[in-house]
Write a protein that holds these residues in place. Structure first.
Motif, PDB file in Angstrom:
ATOM      1  N   ILE A  50      34.228 -19.618  -8.745  1.00 15.36           N
ATOM      2  CA  ILE A  50      35.155 -19.150  -7.718  1.00 15.36           C
ATOM      3  C   ILE A  50      34.458 -19.218  -6.375  1.00 15.36           C
ATOM      4  O   ILE A  50      33.273 -18.888  -6.241  1.00 15.36           O
ATOM      5  N   ILE A  51      35.230 -19.676  -5.397  1.00 13.35           N
ATOM      6  CA  ILE A  51      34.757 -19.668  -4.019  1.00 13.35           C
ATOM      7  C   ILE A  51      35.595 -18.640  -3.277  1.00 13.35           C
ATOM      8  O   ILE A  51      36.838 -18.692  -3.314  1.00 13.35           O
ATOM      9  N   VAL A  53      35.858 -16.315   0.560  1.00 16.14           N
ATOM     10  CA  VAL A  53      35.529 -16.486   1.977  1.00 16.14           C
ATOM     11  C   VAL A  53      35.010 -15.172   2.550  1.00 16.14           C
ATOM     12  O   VAL A  53      35.573 -14.102   2.309  1.00 16.14           O
ATOM     13  N   ARG A 156      40.204 -14.438 -10.341  1.00 17.62           N
ATOM     14  CA  ARG A 156      41.007 -15.352  -9.517  1.00 17.62           C
ATOM     15  C   ARG A 156      42.405 -14.774  -9.313  1.00 17.62           C
ATOM     16  O   ARG A 156      42.980 -14.859  -8.222  1.00 17.62           O
ATOM     17  N   LEU A 159      42.235 -12.113  -6.675  1.00 14.27           N
ATOM     18  CA  LEU A 159      42.142 -12.656  -5.321  1.00 14.27           C
ATOM     19  C   LEU A 159      43.507 -13.180  -4.865  1.00 14.27           C
ATOM     20  O   LEU A 159      43.886 -13.037  -3.703  1.00 14.27           O
ATOM     21  N   LEU A 160      44.222 -13.757  -5.782  1.00 15.12           N
ATOM     22  CA  LEU A 160      45.569 -14.238  -5.455  1.00 15.12           C
ATOM     23  C   LEU A 160      46.497 -13.060  -5.174  1.00 15.12           C
ATOM     24  O   LEU A 160      47.375 -13.125  -4.304  1.00 15.12           O
ATOM     25  N   ILE A 163      45.991 -12.060  -1.690  1.00 17.99           N
ATOM     26  CA  ILE A 163      46.671 -12.971  -0.757  1.00 17.99           C
ATOM     27  C   ILE A 163      48.166 -12.685  -0.735  1.00 17.99           C
ATOM     28  O   ILE A 163      48.801 -12.654   0.329  1.00 17.99           O
ATOM     29  N   ASN A 164      48.731 -12.456  -1.886  1.00 17.64           N
ATOM     30  CA  ASN A 164      50.172 -12.135  -1.944  1.00 17.64           C
ATOM     31  C   ASN A 164      50.477 -10.879  -1.156  1.00 17.64           C
ATOM     32  O   ASN A 164      51.423 -10.829  -0.352  1.00 17.64           O
ATOM     33  N   VAL A 166      48.758  -9.378   1.175  1.00 17.10           N
ATOM     34  CA  VAL A 166      48.489  -9.536   2.607  1.00 17.10           C
ATOM     35  C   VAL A 166      49.640 -10.273   3.285  1.00 17.10           C
ATOM     36  O   VAL A 166      50.003  -9.985   4.428  1.00 17.10           O
TER      37      VAL A 166
END
Lengths: 218, 530
Positions: A50-51, A53, A156, A159-160, A163-164, A166
């Motif tokens: 996983i990357i 940021v 993962r 993290l998704l 994003i959702n 946010v």
């Protein structure tokens, strides 16, 4: 003001994985909330493919690492438990003068709950039979790999999920007040090493009362 | 009703958002477009508080503010294009960003405050949207391939390329079935909703990504090769290219760089070779901006004009090989004595050949030339006033080849000119540029201005062959008195060759260059005898 709360999906982690998991989640959250000028830095998880940021800010990284160390210290004393790490964003308003001095009031407008279930790594089965021991060792290795891969997949998803969340919730974010990288004051709460889990939950309850809204546990 | 300034601001936000979104996608998907944001961030880069570096304007979104931006990320098989069994390229991701105007039949338009705060809210939300896009780019499967191609020095059987368009070409049913979609929450703007979405392949396991067995690509038209066209002009965009070092002049094999360039390579025999030198005042941005200007280099490698408003770029090496690293080098140029003079042409032609000396010091204008190491080793020369006085390390073979080139390209007329030049040299004037031992044109110019120079072949050996060589030399020597012009220059090609041979022999038997003026005068007198 609305306080938006996000309960992230629970992750089952072993103690050696706590650092990577928390780093990726906390940095991802802060990357979306540090609205100052940022040079994004890609960080590759050592344990998972996983990357994530990071904001290229040394102070922020240091603060996060300190909190993670604090949490790990607590986990060592309270193994095999479910626990939470909470990151909250707030506004400072209305300094009320009291008998004891000026009271700084915080209005929390967003809270993130990182739910972790810490499990101890399974010991390898002991056998006097060499062949069985080898087979057991291989099985344990494969099991560990599959568990790690599953955790990576779950991470993962988390993290998704960030994003959702946010993206869906933007109206509650206060206006930008400064040009610093971390635009809004925040705090990261972990179960304290000296306190029991009750003490930690008391802190959470206190925060809930300050916001004036019940915490959404869904 | 929004004020004009709010409209302008909103339009600016939308336009720059599309540009930035495109930049984020390409930087995360196309190898060697992986740009690092310079410090400090430029004014344009500070938009949306996300410093990604400056994307070349040619790759930017050129459509109207309300035109959609469609970026297709393609997995392109790297192999024989003629191979019928080769698999076609596949779209692994399609990023779409657009400001969608409100539909006419929708409910009453949302109330926009007139206090100027609307575009600030739009901007804040756009910042968050861009962050989410940036984070999501790293979670999708294609990012793994991107990292693999970037980090590996081995060529792979696939490359990542992209296609930019202003319309959404529908996928086939089969493709559509394989793709998943993720849509970000739209951001309300004055003109409508800013919508960003991505269609992506959830799994790339079908693409058997493996190290390619293809041999490294060989550049056949390198500078100086017989296959190269010596007269191809410099492209108009070269100054920007020269100012920007190419990150992957020798790209890792198998990683194709950007798309077909639309320009030709420059060559050292161009009449104005320094025009595109980074240090040239006539060239592009100053050297200090090399780091900032790097993205524009890649912009020139991407064809901007495509039918149907498409722009396609590839990370293919096929394209880069047409613009090899040497093309952007400021190859050492002779002093420009007028752009098209035969002398300058001759200077250009002989410049790349090196004549090594013991000390390889040489003055070169391209001190910061990143491609200096890729050029043929320049003629090392001393920084002393009259370098041609030195003989150690003089590579006579190179001198011969220099002179041969000169002789082959010069006719009577040129010969006379060169004769004039030679004579100037022999009289202690400028260095014998025809036998330039330096590929540094400016340094040669310095030498040309050097009054202490002595002609290198001005020896006073009295060998027959030497005297013949000297006669050739001598014939060339008295340039400024036309009476000394030798009829030999009007002779046939055969006698010219003979003269060349004589000269070479003379060089071989020449004494060390460190000679006084007396030796020059003696050579002239010998020439007169012959």
């Amino acid at each position: 003001m609305n306080c938006e709360t996000c309960q992230l999906k629970e992750l089952v982690v072993e103690p050696p994985e706590i650092r990577e998991v928390l780093r990726s989640i906390l940095h991802t959250i802060l990357f979306h909330r540090a609205l100052g000028l940022v040079r994004p830095k890609d960080v590759e998880c050592e344990l998972f493919d996983i990357i994530y940021v990071q904001c290229e800010d040394h102070e922020l990284e240091k603060k996060i690492d300190e909190k993670i160390n604090q949490f790990i210290g607590w986990v060592e004393k309270h193994p095999n438990r479910k626990s939470q790490v909470c990151i909250s964003f707030y506004e400072v308003k209305n300094k009320h003068a009291t008998w004891f001095g000026n009271k700084i009031e915080r209005f929390y407008w967003e809270q993130w709950y990182i739910n972790l279930h810490i499990v101890s790594p399974k010991p390898h089965g002991k056998s006097h039979n060499t062949k069985a021991h080898v087979v057991t060792g291989e099985n344990a290795f494969e099991e560990s790999n599959s568990r790690c891969a599953a955790l990576g997949s779950s991470l993962r998803e988390v993290l998704l999920q960030i994003i959702n969340f946010v993206n869906e919730k933007k109206d509650h974010i206060p206006p930008l007040q400064n040009s610093e990288i971390v635009s809004f004051p925040y705090e990261i709460s972990t179960p304290s090493s000296s306190d029991s889990s009750f003490g930690w939950h008391a802190d959470v309850l206190k925060r809930m009362l300050q916001t004036g809204h019940p915490s959404m546990l869904s | 009703m929004a004020t004009p300034s709010e409209s302008d601001r909103t339009e600016q936000i939308i336009t720059l958002f599309l540009h930035k979104a495109q930049h984020a996608v390409l930087a995360s998907r196309i190898p060697h477009l992986n740009l690092s944001a310079p410090r400090p961030a430029s004014a344009r880069d500070r938009w949306f508080h996300l410093a990604l570096g400056d994307l070349p304007a040619q790759i930017g979104h050129h459509g109207a503010v309300m035109d959609p931006l469609v970026v297709d990320i393609l997995l392109t098989p790297r192999g024989d294009a003629d191979d019928p069994a080769g698999s076609p390229e596949a779209v692994v991701e399609r990023w779409t960003a657009q400001c969608v105007p409100p539909s006419p039949w929708s409910a009453a338009a949302p109330h926009h405050p007139h206090d100027g705060s609307w575009h600030r809210k739009t901007y804040k939300k756009s910042i968050i949207l861009l962050r989410s896009l940036y984070a999501l780019l790293r979670l999708l499967p294609a990012h793994r391939i991107f990292r693999l191609l970037c980090s590996s020095s081995q060529p792979y059987n696939y490359d990542l390329s992209y296609r930019i368009s202003s319309f959404v070409a529908p996928f086939s049913r089969a493709e559509d079935a394989e793709l998943k979609q993720y849509s970000f929450a739209p951001v309300e703007t004055l003109f409508g909703q800013l919508v960003v979405s991505v269609q992506y392949r959830p799994s790339l396991a079908n693409f058997n990504l493996e190290v390619s067995s293809m041999p490294p690509m060989i550049i056949t038209d390198y500078v100086g090769s017989p296959a190269a066209d010596p007269m191809r002009p410099f492209p108009s965009s070269l100054p920007e290219r020269v100012s920007r070092p190419i990150m992957h002049q020798y790209p890792p094999t198998g990683i194709r760089t950007s798309a077909t360039p639309s320009f030709d390579r420059p060559h050292s025999w161009n009449s104005t070779p320094l025009a595109h030198h980074p240090l040239s005042s006539a060239s592009g941005p100053p050297v200090s901006e090399i780091g900032f200007l790097l993205p524009e280099h890649y912009g020139h490698l991407v064809p901007n004009q495509r039918p149907l408003g498409e722009t396609k770029g590839s990370s293919g090496y096929n394209e880069l090989k047409l613009s090899p690293p040497l093309s952007t080098s400021a190859s050492p140029s002779p002093p420009t004595r007028g752009g098209d003079s035969p002398q300058s042409r001759f200077h250009l032609e002989t410049a790349p050949v090196s004549i090594p000396t013991g000390k390889s010091q040489h003055r070169s204008p391209n001190l910061s030339d990143p491609f200096k190491s890729l050029l043929p080793p320049p003629s090392p020369r001393s920084t002393r006033a009259d370098p041609f006085r030195k003989s150690e390390g003089l590579n006579l073979g190179d001198v011969y080849s220099n002179f041969h080139i000169y002789a082959a390209h010069k006719g009577l007329k040129d010969g006379r000119d060169d004769s004039g030049r030679f004579s100037a040299l022999s009289s202690g004037g400028s260095p014998r540029y025809g036998f330039s031992r330096s590929s540094s044109r400016l340094s040669i110019q310095d030498d040309l201005d050097d009054g202490d120079f002595s002609y290198p072949f001005a020896v006073d050996d009295v060998d027959t062959s030497d005297s013949q060589a000297r006669s050739f030399d001598g014939r060339e020597a008295p340039e400024d008195t036309s009476s000394h012009k030798s009829p030999e220059y009007g002779s046939s090609h055969k006698s010219r060759e003979a003269e060349v041979g004589i000269l070479v022999h003379m060089l071989k038997t020449a004494a060390p260059l460190r000679q006084g003026q007396g030796s020059l005068q003696s050579s002239e007198s010998n020439a007169e005898v012959i």
